[in-house]
Design a protein around this motif. Structure first.
Motif, PDB file in Angstrom:
ATOM      1  N   ASN A  48       4.306   2.888   4.770  1.00  0.00           N
ATOM      2  CA  ASN A  48       4.585   2.795   6.273  1.00  0.00           C
ATOM      3  C   ASN A  48       4.726   3.643   6.882  1.00  0.00           C
ATOM      4  O   ASN A  48       6.012   3.705   7.562  1.00  0.00           O
ATOM      5  N   GLU A  49       4.394   4.831   6.428  1.00  0.00           N
ATOM      6  CA  GLU A  49       4.762   6.387   6.936  1.00  0.00           C
ATOM      7  C   GLU A  49       6.148   6.745   6.692  1.00  0.00           C
ATOM      8  O   GLU A  49       6.664   7.845   6.976  1.00  0.00           O
ATOM      9  N   ALA A  50       6.798   6.010   5.994  1.00  0.00           N
ATOM     10  CA  ALA A  50       8.297   6.508   5.543  1.00  0.00           C
ATOM     11  C   ALA A  50       8.234   7.056   3.961  1.00  0.00           C
ATOM     12  O   ALA A  50       7.568   6.464   3.134  1.00  0.00           O
ATOM     13  N   PHE A  51       8.800   8.235   3.685  1.00  0.00           N
ATOM     14  CA  PHE A  51       8.772   9.032   2.642  1.00  0.00           C
ATOM     15  C   PHE A  51       9.740   8.142   1.734  1.00  0.00           C
ATOM     16  O   PHE A  51      10.820   7.741   1.874  1.00  0.00           O
ATOM     17  N   TYR A  78       0.706  -1.241   0.085  1.00  0.00           N
ATOM     18  CA  TYR A  78      -0.025   0.101  -0.089  1.00  0.00           C
ATOM     19  C   TYR A  78       0.937   1.365  -0.152  1.00  0.00           C
ATOM     20  O   TYR A  78       1.573   1.170   0.916  1.00  0.00           O
ATOM     21  N   ILE A  79       0.725   2.243  -0.931  1.00  0.00           N
ATOM     22  CA  ILE A  79       1.434   3.431  -1.053  1.00  0.00           C
ATOM     23  C   ILE A  79       0.325   4.512  -0.758  1.00  0.00           C
ATOM     24  O   ILE A  79      -0.554   4.503  -1.495  1.00  0.00           O
ATOM     25  N   GLN A  80       0.805   5.283  -0.079  1.00  0.00           N
ATOM     26  CA  GLN A  80       0.046   6.431   0.606  1.00  0.00           C
ATOM     27  C   GLN A  80       0.561   7.596  -0.423  1.00  0.00           C
ATOM     28  O   GLN A  80       1.664   7.861  -0.526  1.00  0.00           O
ATOM     29  N   LYS A 103      11.228  10.972  -8.469  1.00  0.00           N
ATOM     30  CA  LYS A 103      12.320  10.999  -7.829  1.00  0.00           C
ATOM     31  C   LYS A 103      12.501   9.847  -6.771  1.00  0.00           C
ATOM     32  O   LYS A 103      11.252   9.998  -6.048  1.00  0.00           O
ATOM     33  N   GLY A 104      13.678   9.477  -6.285  1.00  0.00           N
ATOM     34  CA  GLY A 104      13.596   8.361  -5.154  1.00  0.00           C
ATOM     35  C   GLY A 104      13.135   7.015  -5.722  1.00  0.00           C
ATOM     36  O   GLY A 104      13.529   6.719  -6.765  1.00  0.00           O
ATOM     37  N   LEU A 105      12.141   6.664  -4.918  1.00  0.00           N
ATOM     38  CA  LEU A 105      11.508   5.426  -5.216  1.00  0.00           C
ATOM     39  C   LEU A 105      12.225   4.248  -5.476  1.00  0.00           C
ATOM     40  O   LEU A 105      11.958   3.164  -6.025  1.00  0.00           O
TER      41      LEU A 105
END
Length: 160
Positions: free
Chosen positions: A42-45, A17-19, A59-61
């Motif tokens: 899980n609340e982590a960016f 699940y991705i917020q 970016k990131g991911l």
């Protein structure tokens, strides 16, 4: 303003699940879509994706596989945030009342100017058809206080 939603990535090995937090901007009470989506797991960016004119920038991911990134990008390319009412137009300033400095906030709501002192609704003002200021409700304000507040209101809106 932020609109929160999410996306469930399904893979043979399980689900993730991705917020998605989409940044919404209002300029002069008009909605502008930024296309900027912040992504969390899980609340982590975990990164962000910006979508504009059919193009995207991710970016990131690094925690996502290429297949998961592609699926999330497809979702965001088609995503349209719901319509929101613009936030109430408001501003604040310090005002001296009974020899005490008080924070006064003016909130434009439903054609009335709500007057808040230190986060408590105190009164509501409006202008009549001849542009004279009148108090609609609330604690009776002194004429000098009304004059100071209305002068600030007029200065605030004439500066825009």
């Amino acid at each position: 303003m932020v609109h929160r939603t999410g996306y469930l990535l399904k893979k043979a090995g399980g689900e993730r699940y991705i917020q998605v937090e989409t940044i919404l901007i209002f300029y002069k009470q008009e909605f502008i879509s930024t296309g900027k989506h912040l992504l969390f797991e899980n609340e982590a960016f975990i990164g962000h994706i910006t979508v504009s004119d059919g193009e995207y920038l991710a970016k990131g991911l690094v925690v996502l596989s290429e297949e998961e990134k592609a699926e999330l990008i497809r979702f965001l390319m088609l995503f349209t945030p719901p319509l929101y009412d613009p936030p109430a137009s408001q501003f604040g300033f310090g005002i001296e009342l009974d020899e005490n400095l008080t924070y006064c906030e003016v909130v434009l709501a439903n054609d009335l100017y709500e007057i808040w002192y230190d986060a408590k609704l105190t009164a509501k003002l409006y202008q009549d058809e001849h542009f004279r200021w009148k108090q609609f409700s609330g604690k009776r304000l002194q004429p000098s206080v009304i004059r100071e507040i209305t002068d600030r209101i007029e200065a605030h809106y004439s500066a825009e």
